[in-house]
Design a protein around this motif. Structure first.
Motif, PDB file in Angstrom:
ATOM      1  N   GLY A  10      91.789  32.563 -10.208  1.00 43.26           N
ATOM      2  CA  GLY A  10      90.624  32.657  -9.348  1.00 43.26           C
ATOM      3  C   GLY A  10      90.900  33.186  -7.955  1.00 43.26           C
ATOM      4  O   GLY A  10      89.953  33.421  -7.191  1.00 43.26           O
ATOM      5  N   GLU A  11      92.160  33.369  -7.592  1.00 41.47           N
ATOM      6  CA  GLU A  11      92.505  33.839  -6.246  1.00 41.47           C
ATOM      7  C   GLU A  11      92.406  35.360  -6.157  1.00 41.47           C
ATOM      8  O   GLU A  11      92.964  36.073  -7.001  1.00 41.47           O
ATOM      9  CB  GLU A  11      93.927  33.408  -5.875  1.00 41.47           C
ATOM     10  N   ILE A  70      88.372  38.554 -18.426  1.00 43.63           N
ATOM     11  CA  ILE A  70      89.350  37.687 -17.770  1.00 43.63           C
ATOM     12  C   ILE A  70      89.419  37.960 -16.267  1.00 43.63           C
ATOM     13  O   ILE A  70      89.526  37.030 -15.463  1.00 43.63           O
ATOM     14  CB  ILE A  70      90.753  37.875 -18.388  1.00 43.63           C
ATOM     15  N   CYS A  71      89.335  39.229 -15.895  1.00 40.85           N
ATOM     16  CA  CYS A  71      89.534  39.624 -14.498  1.00 40.85           C
ATOM     17  C   CYS A  71      88.283  40.301 -13.934  1.00 40.85           C
ATOM     18  O   CYS A  71      87.550  40.987 -14.656  1.00 40.85           O
ATOM     19  CB  CYS A  71      90.705  40.592 -14.368  1.00 40.85           C
ATOM     20  N   ALA A  74      90.816  39.504  -9.186  1.00 41.80           N
ATOM     21  CA  ALA A  74      90.896  38.060  -9.414  1.00 41.80           C
ATOM     22  C   ALA A  74      90.782  37.811 -10.910  1.00 41.80           C
ATOM     23  O   ALA A  74      89.955  38.423 -11.589  1.00 41.80           O
ATOM     24  CB  ALA A  74      89.791  37.324  -8.655  1.00 41.80           C
ATOM     25  N   CYS A  75      91.627  36.918 -11.428  1.00 46.75           N
ATOM     26  CA  CYS A  75      91.649  36.626 -12.868  1.00 46.75           C
ATOM     27  C   CYS A  75      91.634  35.107 -13.086  1.00 46.75           C
ATOM     28  O   CYS A  75      92.174  34.350 -12.272  1.00 46.75           O
ATOM     29  CB  CYS A  75      92.901  37.205 -13.526  1.00 46.75           C
ATOM     30  N   THR A  76      91.064  34.704 -14.193  1.00 46.44           N
ATOM     31  CA  THR A  76      91.017  33.277 -14.529  1.00 46.44           C
ATOM     32  C   THR A  76      92.185  32.856 -15.416  1.00 46.44           C
ATOM     33  O   THR A  76      92.478  31.668 -15.548  1.00 46.44           O
ATOM     34  CB  THR A  76      89.702  32.932 -15.229  1.00 46.44           C
ATOM     35  N   VAL A  95      99.191  34.626 -14.376  1.00 49.47           N
ATOM     36  CA  VAL A  95      98.246  33.776 -13.656  1.00 49.47           C
ATOM     37  C   VAL A  95      98.544  32.309 -13.974  1.00 49.47           C
ATOM     38  O   VAL A  95      98.655  31.924 -15.139  1.00 49.47           O
ATOM     39  CB  VAL A  95      96.795  34.131 -14.038  1.00 49.47           C
ATOM     40  N   THR A  96      98.682  31.518 -12.920  1.00 53.67           N
ATOM     41  CA  THR A  96      98.993  30.105 -13.086  1.00 53.67           C
ATOM     42  C   THR A  96      97.831  29.242 -12.602  1.00 53.67           C
ATOM     43  O   THR A  96      97.025  29.659 -11.771  1.00 53.67           O
ATOM     44  CB  THR A  96     100.258  29.733 -12.289  1.00 53.67           C
ATOM     45  N   GLY A  97      97.766  28.016 -13.134  1.00 53.53           N
ATOM     46  CA  GLY A  97      96.746  27.068 -12.709  1.00 53.53           C
ATOM     47  C   GLY A  97      95.396  27.380 -13.301  1.00 53.53           C
ATOM     48  O   GLY A  97      95.258  28.147 -14.262  1.00 53.53           O
ATOM     49  N   SER A  98      94.382  26.781 -12.725  1.00 53.26           N
ATOM     50  CA  SER A  98      93.007  27.006 -13.177  1.00 53.26           C
ATOM     51  C   SER A  98      92.122  27.146 -11.957  1.00 53.26           C
ATOM     52  O   SER A  98      92.398  26.586 -10.887  1.00 53.26           O
ATOM     53  CB  SER A  98      92.526  25.855 -14.058  1.00 53.26           C
ATOM     54  N   GLY A  99      91.051  27.869 -12.113  1.00 54.63           N
ATOM     55  CA  GLY A  99      90.130  28.064 -11.000  1.00 54.63           C
ATOM     56  C   GLY A  99      89.125  29.141 -11.343  1.00 54.63           C
ATOM     57  O   GLY A  99      89.403  30.050 -12.133  1.00 54.63           O
ATOM     58  N   SER A 100      87.961  29.032 -10.749  1.00 56.55           N
ATOM     59  CA  SER A 100      86.913  30.022 -10.973  1.00 56.55           C
ATOM     60  C   SER A 100      86.958  31.074  -9.869  1.00 56.55           C
ATOM     61  O   SER A 100      87.556  30.868  -8.807  1.00 56.55           O
ATOM     62  CB  SER A 100      85.538  29.348 -11.004  1.00 56.55           C
TER      63      SER A 100
END
Length: 379
Positions: free
Chosen positions: A136-137, A161-162, A199-201, A223-228
């Protein structure tokens, strides 16, 4: 990879080109708004093997910060030297980055190289490159595409995804950053730069020469972690005088037209002693570029604003600025202001074999303008 050259607006630099090759060479700073004479960016100069050549670059206080590049530009050997690796990224940083959007701090550099003769494609010098960031970043990715054949290629992203938005072309910020409209495909030619907000999820990548997202991407996004993904606030960048909007200028007729061919410009083979035309410093120009859909057209020193109604196809949108024109239409009308620098201004086809065969010319910008750079330094 060749060294990354990074400079700042408002400063002066000296570069020493130490020729350890077995052939003569030189260096061109592609996209910079600096003089084309003296020892600044004069591509008629060269250095023999075992010797060195000095370049002095004064980056103006108001020079646009952006993504540029440098490469060998010795007539009749440009193709071989660039295919041999004589190129690199050149970045101009702003004097003050405080007014820039926060996501621009998450910077990544991508140099994509394609050699059609050997069928080699590399990303940052590797068969596959990896960029790492959080889910999400928003990331700021500067992309240079080097392809001596200058084919128009598409870089693709999986839009499930992105989210990907353009922010700059050829070193110039878009009128609005980022583009309000996201896209999963961007077509660029082999001398162009495109800066993107990405930005990708979850993990994905940049795909090149394929439309199959199940294959391995040329550039992997780890991509690590989770986020919108949260939408970016629009930013309207300030531009220097030489990039001031010319869409509203009252220009009835073209001041010049350029016909790009495989071995000529306007029917003439390159002659370093005779300009195609002479123009006065300080004048706004409107030119029509012909055949750029087959022969990508590059002009040194000055970026060009697209004024063809509706644009020239692909990323060549009306109102935006470029230093390479490679649209999908047989003609493309552009405007630019002959301000800031003057003197010898090189024009050429960026299919490097065509440039070496004579598809290069120059125009002379005369009148009261800033100096051409300092006196040549002896080898």
């Amino acid at each position: 990879l060749s060294p990354l050259i990074r400079v700042q607006a408002g400063k002066s630099y000296q570069l020493r080109l130490d020729n350890q090759a077995t052939v003569a060479t030189n260096l061109h700073t592609h996209g910079l708004h600096i003089p084309g004479d003296g020892n600044s960016d004069d591509v008629t100069r060269s250095v023999s093997p075992g010797s060195c050549l000095f370049y002095n670059y004064t980056i103006a206080e108001d020079h646009a910060d952006g993504t540029y590049w440098y490469h060998a530009h010795l007539h009749k050997s440009t193709l071989d030297q660039i295919n041999g690796g004589a190129f690199g990224l050149f970045v101009v940083d702003p004097k003050d980055s405080a007014s820039r959007p926060d996501f621009l701090q998450n910077e990544h550099l991508l140099l994509l190289f394609n050699d059609d003769a050997s069928l080699v494609t590399l990303a940052n010098g590797l068969p596959h490159a990896t960029l790492s960031f959080g889910a999400g970043e928003w990331q700021y990715v500067r992309i240079l595409m080097v392809d001596a054949a200058a084919y128009t290629r598409s870089i693709l992203f999986d839009d499930t995804i992105c989210q990907v938005r353009s922010v700059a072309y050829d070193g110039v910020w878009r009128s609005t950053v980022p583009n309000p409209t996201a896209s999963n495909s961007y077509s660029i030619t082999g001398a162009s730069r495109i800066d993107l907000a990405i930005a990708c999820t979850e993990s994905s990548g940049l795909y090149y020469k394929t439309t199959d997202f199940t294959t391995e991407p040329l550039v992997k996004f780890a991509v690590t972690g989770s986020g919108s993904i949260v939408d970016l606030e629009p930013w309207t960048p300030e531009r220097p005088l030489y990039l001031a909007d010319l869409m509203g200028e009252d220009i009835e007729d073209d001041t010049f037209s350029v016909l790009v061919a495989a071995e000529t410009m306007n029917g003439v083979t390159y002659d370093m002693d005779t300009p195609l035309a002479t123009f006065n410093y300080g004048e706004v120009q409107q030119w029509t570029i012909l055949n750029a859909n087959f022969h990508p057209y590059h002009m040194h020193m000055y970026h060009m604003q697209i004024v063809t109604p509706g644009g020239c196809g692909g990323i060549y949108q009306e109102g935006e600025w470029f230093d390479v024109i490679a649209g999908r239409m047989p003609s493309c009308t552009v405007r630019f202001n002959l301000t800031g620098v003057g003197g010898r201004t090189i024009l050429h086809c960026h299919i490097l074999r065509h440039e070496d065969d004579g598809a290069m010319a120059w125009v002379n910008v005369t009148g009261d303008h800033p100096g051409f750079g300092t006196t040549d330094v002896e080898e």
